[in-house]
Design a protein around this motif. Sequence first.
Motif, mmCIF file in Angstrom:
data_model
loop_
_atom_site.group_PDB
_atom_site.id
_atom_site.type_symbol
_atom_site.label_atom_id
_atom_site.label_comp_id
_atom_site.label_asym_id
_atom_site.label_seq_id
_atom_site.Cartn_x
_atom_site.Cartn_y
_atom_site.Cartn_z
ATOM 1 N N ASP A 87 44.190 -17.839 26.008
ATOM 2 C CA ASP A 87 44.361 -16.403 26.160
ATOM 3 C C ASP A 87 45.067 -15.878 24.905
ATOM 4 O O ASP A 87 46.088 -16.438 24.491
ATOM 5 C CB ASP A 87 45.241 -16.173 27.398
ATOM 6 C CG ASP A 87 45.471 -14.715 27.720
ATOM 7 O OD1 ASP A 87 45.294 -13.863 26.832
ATOM 8 O OD2 ASP A 87 45.867 -14.430 28.865
ATOM 9 N N LYS A 140 38.318 -11.717 29.833
ATOM 10 C CA LYS A 140 38.375 -11.202 31.206
ATOM 11 C C LYS A 140 36.959 -10.986 31.725
ATOM 12 O O LYS A 140 36.079 -10.519 31.006
ATOM 13 C CB LYS A 140 39.140 -9.878 31.237
ATOM 14 C CG LYS A 140 40.658 -10.007 31.061
ATOM 15 C CD LYS A 140 41.334 -10.414 32.342
ATOM 16 C CE LYS A 140 42.835 -10.640 32.156
ATOM 17 N NZ LYS A 140 43.574 -9.412 31.880
ATOM 18 N N THR A 160 40.170 -13.008 36.431
ATOM 19 C CA THR A 160 40.417 -11.731 37.087
ATOM 20 C C THR A 160 41.502 -10.955 36.347
ATOM 21 O O THR A 160 42.211 -11.498 35.499
ATOM 22 C CB THR A 160 40.856 -11.943 38.544
ATOM 23 O OG1 THR A 160 42.192 -12.468 38.564
ATOM 24 C CG2 THR A 160 39.919 -12.912 39.273
ATOM 25 N N ASP A 161 41.635 -9.686 36.719
ATOM 26 C CA ASP A 161 42.698 -8.869 36.141
ATOM 27 C C ASP A 161 43.934 -8.841 37.040
ATOM 28 O O ASP A 161 44.824 -8.022 36.874
ATOM 29 C CB ASP A 161 42.214 -7.446 35.862
ATOM 30 C CG ASP A 161 41.631 -6.774 37.102
ATOM 31 O OD1 ASP A 161 41.758 -7.355 38.198
ATOM 32 O OD2 ASP A 161 41.055 -5.687 36.957
ATOM 33 N N SER A 162 43.977 -9.749 38.018
ATOM 34 C CA SER A 162 45.110 -9.790 38.954
ATOM 35 C C SER A 162 45.886 -11.099 38.890
ATOM 36 O O SER A 162 46.523 -11.500 39.851
ATOM 37 C CB SER A 162 44.607 -9.547 40.382
ATOM 38 O OG SER A 162 43.637 -10.528 40.739
#
Length: 557
Positions: free
Chosen positions: A148, A209, A357-359
């Motif tokens: 990331d 993402k 995911t964005d969570s």
Amino acid sequence: MRETIFVIFMLCFFLIVSAADPSSSSHSHHDHQQQEPTYTKFVVNATDLPLEDYYDYIIVGGGTAGCPLAATISHSARVLLLERGGLPHRHPNLMSQEGFLATILAANAHDPYSPAQSFTSDDGVPNARGRVLGGSSAINAGFYSRADPDFFTRSGLQWDLNLVNESYEWVEREIVFRPHLRTWQSAVRDGLLEAGVAPYNGFTLEHAKGTKIGGSTFDERGTRHSSADLLRYARTSNIKVGIYASVERVLLASSSPKSSSRVSAIGVLYRDLTGRYHHAMVHKEGEVILSAGAIGSPQLLLLSGMGPRPYLSSWGIPVAHHLPYVGHFLYDNPRNGITIVPSVPLEHSLIQVVGITDSGAYVEAASNVIPFASPPYSVFIRTPSSPLYLTVATLIAKISGPLSSGFLRLGSTDVRFNPVVRFNYFNNPVDVERCVNGSRKIGAVLKSRALNDFKFRNWLGAQDFRFVGPALPPDQDDFLQMADFCRRTVSTIWHYHGGCVVGRVVDPDLKVIGVDSLRIVDGSVFSVSPGTNPQATLMMLGRYIGLKIIRDREKNK
């Protein structure tokens, strides 16, 4: 209870049971051998190494980071790489996707020939460490993805991003492949997109993402490649690799005749399989580099007298240098998920698709075909020798980076015994929230049209999944029920890191704070997770630090 859940998950998570491969054995060094890799010309059993010898660099641990590090430095200096295990290609189960589960299930804590060393954390979660050339990159599920981008700003190191990119590419040219998606992986990809894990990024090695296909260290024939393969880049005249070499401690001396307050690493003491001790020493401008992993490196520091003074004294270990945070800030990415028996036959697959995911969670999948021997007199099977096959498929969630941290402490003064580790899964409420988010996303994928074909029709005509082991709570909007599911079914995805973190134990150049000529290059220095799988970044790190060491040597000349 948790160990029972783990066994169910392991039996259904990924691959073939060892009974299916009559050649598999924890002592498979006696079995059929794969073709010898070219790097074996400079690999020797530790029993054949001199009782004392001198090198420019001694690297402890021929694992995910240690192999590329040694291969790189060998182009500028004389290197000794010491690995406590043996050669990966002499373990047939290691070299194929189908052998993954057999290797993990056969992990042995004390057998030096077992390529995976089992341990169970104080949390009660079974785990494994690589004990073979290539380290954990030789026993894992093969998923390859770069870090990331946030990792490079949060890790505490001062990265040269151009050199980072060059180092990743160096690794990828040799051991990374594009996987071919079949039934289950394709369905999960479509299900993730239906569940809103967008955009679709296709095949990419970059962290992105959304839903993507990552790289694999298994080639198109299903043969494993690991960091050990990167040794083919080494300068053969400058490198020696000792296998079955158990390093017991780092040897230290006063850095200056006038001062006893600062110490310097001067070599290591290691033992071969016969029990004989060897001394490997470094030349004046040389270094000892620990690449023994998040379990091995802090353990070696403590056994060598580097750690919290009161703690070392309580073990009767002479204190060489007070380092209060050795063994602290130890993290493991928790894994939770479900396993189903699908209504249609599935092929075997390891992790190929990931939903980022964005969570705060990643969703991944695997499928396997587990053969069972048929009963000798079966009413249903005409030929007694015909096997029965059970197909299972898994969906798992891993949180993106645990905030809950644990610690490592000694279990023995014998380096061959695992230290005691505790990861404190879900101590931080943010980790619980991320796990709930990931588990809910699994629920959304299960509800997608893409997975309808894997349901069974019940006697009322309704369709539903058949679960093996725990299923998600019926009310997935109930946070407390979902949090209980996370805690009750927690397992590992083998991505532990920390224990010698930057700023606490090592400086931004990965040199041990307050100790000369000693560096640590492995996942123990990370306080944040690189991403979906750390192996890409650890191999990059070995190459990256090796290149920096060469540049520093040239400057000093």
